[in-house]
Write an enzyme that holds these catalytic residues in place. Structure first.
Site, PDB file in Angstrom:
ATOM      1  N   VAL A 147       0.834  -1.163  -0.011  1.00  0.00           N
ATOM      2  CA  VAL A 147       0.163  -0.083   0.100  1.00  0.00           C
ATOM      3  C   VAL A 147       0.857   1.304   0.127  1.00  0.00           C
ATOM      4  O   VAL A 147       2.007   1.384   0.240  1.00  0.00           O
ATOM      5  CB  VAL A 147      -1.060  -0.077   1.175  1.00  0.00           C
ATOM      6  CG1 VAL A 147      -1.826  -1.212   1.206  1.00  0.00           C
ATOM      7  CG2 VAL A 147      -0.292   0.144   2.477  1.00  0.00           C
ATOM      8  N   GLU A 148       0.287   2.557  -0.448  1.00  0.00           N
ATOM      9  CA  GLU A 148       1.028   3.528  -0.318  1.00  0.00           C
ATOM     10  C   GLU A 148       2.239   3.727  -1.271  1.00  0.00           C
ATOM     11  O   GLU A 148       3.198   4.307  -0.942  1.00  0.00           O
ATOM     12  CB  GLU A 148       1.128   4.392   1.027  1.00  0.00           C
ATOM     13  CG  GLU A 148      -0.206   4.516   1.661  1.00  0.00           C
ATOM     14  CD  GLU A 148       0.063   5.436   2.736  1.00  0.00           C
ATOM     15  OE1 GLU A 148       0.813   6.298   3.008  1.00  0.00           O
ATOM     16  OE2 GLU A 148      -1.029   5.331   3.805  1.00  0.00           O
ATOM     17  N   GLY A 149       2.104   2.827  -2.410  1.00  0.00           N
ATOM     18  CA  GLY A 149       3.346   2.801  -3.212  1.00  0.00           C
ATOM     19  C   GLY A 149       4.085   1.327  -3.177  1.00  0.00           C
ATOM     20  O   GLY A 149       4.568   1.297  -1.866  1.00  0.00           O
TER      21      GLY A 149
END
Length: 821
Positions: A500-502
């Site tokens: 998540v988040e990259g």
């Protein structure tokens, strides 16, 4: 002989001027003084002076006369620079411009301001924040049971949801004037970490509204009307937010959004208004199944020029906030990444007015910058907090288990093979806590985008390493799932955290150095901007400042390498001083290698992801190493445990830096240049081999011992107080062992020697008392501990009916292995 001395003097002068970073005027004066001195001592005659004048006077005249320098030298360089300058999309530009640089820029530029680091004030929890952590957060943790949440309910219990809403856990970042708690980044990180040590599911649920979500976007960019409309409900929990960014066709490449918003007129609440028709398909959206408010990212188009600019039809990525019950929105189904709420959102021709755009119409097309800036801050708080919770829990529980569990009559934690893993757990835990506090404190003062990318990638990877090491030490005790297993939640969450988040792969290979090199370098991005503006005057100033910078860093790198970093300055004395010097050496090496690489490869560097990743690893280790030194300095506890952990972390970091440089040089496309950089950085070869066996033993022993250090390294996590809870069970057994271990060892030796016989522990204890090995009181203590010990190492077993249908059989007693003689 005179000629040799003259050459040596020239080399010494050049080296000195380069090392101190002398200005062009000083360099020019030095050339004149050098040849005048040679003439004065008779080293050269008039012919030599004339030759020197013919060679150097034109050069000095050109470089010291700005108009000549620009015309003869800078202009051709400028032309070539513009020709090789890689194309940059709007989203790339906004990503580079978003956020700010911070301490990572100091480490990148090759001459860190150590005094700034020492003087930097870490954020301290306020009395209100500490009270919330000790009371509301503790109460929430006591209400939760991660096994029940993940394996039975597949959700947080309703009373947990209510408590979260009522106590504003979703509103930690919302300012008090809007009804929120207004907590610092460090406070948010600490609260999320404590919740995560009890329930990863609940921690994810709490962290998302306090990370990238409508609340933060409204606080930073929302209009006054939008803030008044939405923030009170988000603060008191009556509104639950989610944010739709990713989808089937778009993950880490958020710029590839296929979702659209078409500006048009339509009916809304019975009136014709100017608005947008939204069509979107989002996936993997946390809190979507229960959300009442949806934040959306989409590409905005105005084919009819209704926004006032007939020549502009495409506005780019835009963010809007809409109600989940708008006609055309489909929401409520779930994905199954775990027990936390996560699901898809669909929308077909959903019409909303233009005032749904966060920030109003003037922010049309400004969504990407919003997202990057908010995501940067969130990455520095949320995922490092989850990683910290897993790390601290693993550290405390693995240490306890490794002392309790015996093989071949020896605590497993005493085996050197096991200590290699437990030392890694201890060292990474120390490094992670240093990084968490330092990074979150930085987020409290600015929006450091590169730092938070490093924190997200490395801390989730350390989490993976720590959890895997803990599983190895626990063996079967860690594999078997059940309410007794305090590792399974962290183990199952690792793939989520690194995705998540990259995605971590892309964060390492594209973002850390790719973004860091441009943002952190003092000249590269300004040079690129000067080229795009076709500003030769500005480029001339930047170019020659850049050249001076590179020459200086090259001289410093070689000097530090030859001297073993002794010539570098340290801001402190004592055990930490050599590490400051060594970090400064490699900081300078990174600066010059980055300059050479960008000069040689230009835009091709974007495609050389492995090279970029290795330089990113160097930058990351420089940052985390300096964060660890800062933590050691601030704690002010030069106790044996702190010193050993500092040395372990720094020795490993320096070893990783050298490994990264070595791989970079070996694989550099131009072998000659790669070899030259190797000589510059490693003039006497590689010197850092990682932590010694002695350090591994020290950390492996420290994790087994009750101490103030152990308590500090595991502070602010939830530990069960009941002997029936997952962590409480192990804590009770460990504490009792510490109390009775000398007696228990005496009993164990007596059994081994045949001085206490019998087929059961009870029989052996009776024999030990009868034979005078133990007193009655001592036998009672041993019996009490042995019961706790055995209970602590047991794993859960379940009925067939429970495993088939845990929801309808969740209140059945969980069966345990039976004890046999």
């Amino acid at each position: 002989m005179t000629a040799l001395i003259s050459i040596l003097v020239a080399i010494a002068a050049v080296w000195t001027l380069a090392y101190v970073g002398a200005s062009l005027a000083v360099w020019s004066a030095a050339v004149v003084v050098y040849f005048v001195a040679l003439a004065a001592v008779g080293a050269i005659g008039w012919p030599g002076i004339i030759v020197a004048a013919v060679i150097f006077v034109p050069i000095l005249a050109i470089f010291n006369t700005k108009s000549l320098r620009k015309k003869i030298v800078t202009a051709p360089v400028f032309k070539g620079f513009k020709a090789v300058l890689p194309p940059m999309s709007d989203t790339e530009r906004e990503a580079l411009e978003a956020g700010s640089t911070w301490w990572e820029a100091e480490m990148f530029r090759g001459k860190p301001d150590w005094q700034y680091l020492l003087d930097f004030k870490r954020t301290q929890l306020t009395a209100e924040e500490q009270s919330f952590l000790d009371n509301e957060t503790e109460t929430l943790c006591e209400m939760l049971d991660e096994w029940e949440i993940m394996s039975e309910l597949k959700d947080i219990p309703e009373e947990g949801w209510k408590y979260i809403r009522d106590n504003k856990f979703f509103a930690m970042l919302i300012p008090k004037e809007h009804g929120g708690l207004g907590f610092s980044a460090v406070a948010q990180s600490t609260v999320v970490a404590k919740i995560a040590s009890r329930s990863l599911t609940t921690a994810v649920t709490v962290m998302v509204p306090n990370s990238l979500g409508p609340g933060e976007l409204l606080v930073h960019y929302g209009t006054k009307e939008q803030q008044q409309k939405w923030l009170p409900g988000l603060a008191d929990g009556s509104e639950i937010p989610c944010f739709g960014l990713t989808g089937p066709e778009v993950g880490s490449d958020a710029g590839a959004l296929p979702d659209t918003g078409i500006v048009c007129k339509g009916q809304y609440n019975g009136e014709e208004v100017l608005g947008m028709k939204l069509t979107f398909s989002k996936r993997w959206i946390t809190l979507a199944p229960v959300a009442t408010v949806i934040g959306l990212a989409f590409k905005l188009y105005d084919p009819e020029g209704l926004l006032g600019d007939e020549n502009k039809t495409e506005y780019g990525i835009t963010c809007a906030l809409i109600s989940a019950d708008e006609p055309g929105v489909e929401i409520g189904t779930r994905h199954a990444p775990g027990a936390f709420m996560n699901g898809p959102i669909y929308g077909k021709d959903v019409f909303v007015p233009l005032d749904a755009i966060i920030g109003g119409q003037e922010k049309a097309g400004g969504g990407w910058r919003m997202l990057v800036e908010c995501l940067s801050a969130g990455r520095g708080i949320s995922l490092p907090a989850l990683s910290s919770a897993a790390s601290k829990t693993a550290y405390r529980m693995t240490g306890a288990f490794a002392r309790i569990r015996r093989q071949f009559k020896v605590p497993v934690g005493k085996f050197e093979g096991v200590q290699e893993a437990t030392a890694r757990i201890g060292g990474l835990n120390y490094k992670m806590e240093a990084a968490r506090i330092f990074t979150a404190s930085g987020v409290d003062q600015c929006t450091p985008s590169v730092v938070t990318a490093m924190a997200k990638y490395h801390m989730t990877e350390w989490m993976r390493q720590i959890v895997n090491d803990s599983m190895d030490v626990h063996g079967g005790r860690g594999i078997q799932q059940g309410p007794r297993n305090y590792l399974f939640g962290s183990y199952q969450s690792v793939p989520i955290a690194i995705t998540v988040e990259g995605a971590n792969i892309l964060t390492r290979s594209l973002m850390i150095f790719g973004q860091g090199a441009i943002r952190c370098h003092p000249f590269v991005f300004p040079e690129m901007e000067a080229a795009r503006k076709d500003d030769l005057d500005e480029f001339d100033h930047l170019l020659w400042s850049h050249v001076g910078h590179s020459v200086n860093r090259a001289a410093r790198t070689l000097t530090f390498g030859l001297s073993g970093s002794i010539t570098a300055k340290a801001p402190v004395d004592g055990v930490a001083a050599p590490y400051y010097r060594k970090l400064e050496r490699f900081s300078s090496a990174l600066a010059i290698c980055s300059d050479i690489t960008m000069g040689m490869l230009g835009g091709e560097l974007k495609k050389k992801e492995l090279l970029s990743a290795r330089l990113g690893d160097v930058l990351s280790e420089l940052y985390f190493g300096s964060a660890t030194l800062k933590y050691f300095y601030d704690e002010g506890k030069e106790e044996p445990e702190d010193i050993a952990h500092l040395q372990y972390v720094m020795d490993e970091s320096l070893h990783k830096i050298e490994e990264a440089f070595d791989g970079f040089f070996r694989n550099f496309p131009n072998k000659f240049v790669g070899g030259a950089m190797r000589v510059l950085v490693f003039p006497t070869g590689r010197r850092h081999k990682g932590a010694s066996d002695k350090l591994i033993n020290a950390l492996g022993n420290a994790i087994l011992e009750p101490s103030a250090f152990r308590d500090r390294m595991t502070a602010n996590i939830y530990l069960g107080t009941s002997a029936d809870s997952a962590t409480g069970r192990m804590e009770h057994a460990f504490n009792k062992l510490v109390e009775v271990e000398p007696i228990y060892d005496k009993f164990a030796k007596a059994v081994a020697k045949g001085e206490a016989d019998g087929f059961t522990v009870d029989a052996q204890l009776k024999s030990a008392v009868d034979n005078g090995v133990l007193t009655d009181a001592e036998a009672k203590q041993v019996k009490e501990y042995d019961d706790l010990r055995y209970d602590a190492i047991l794993t859960d077993a379940f009925t067939k009916d429970y495993l088939r249908d845990p929801v309808n059989h969740q209140h059945e007693d969980k069966r345990l292995e039976s004890r046999v003689a």
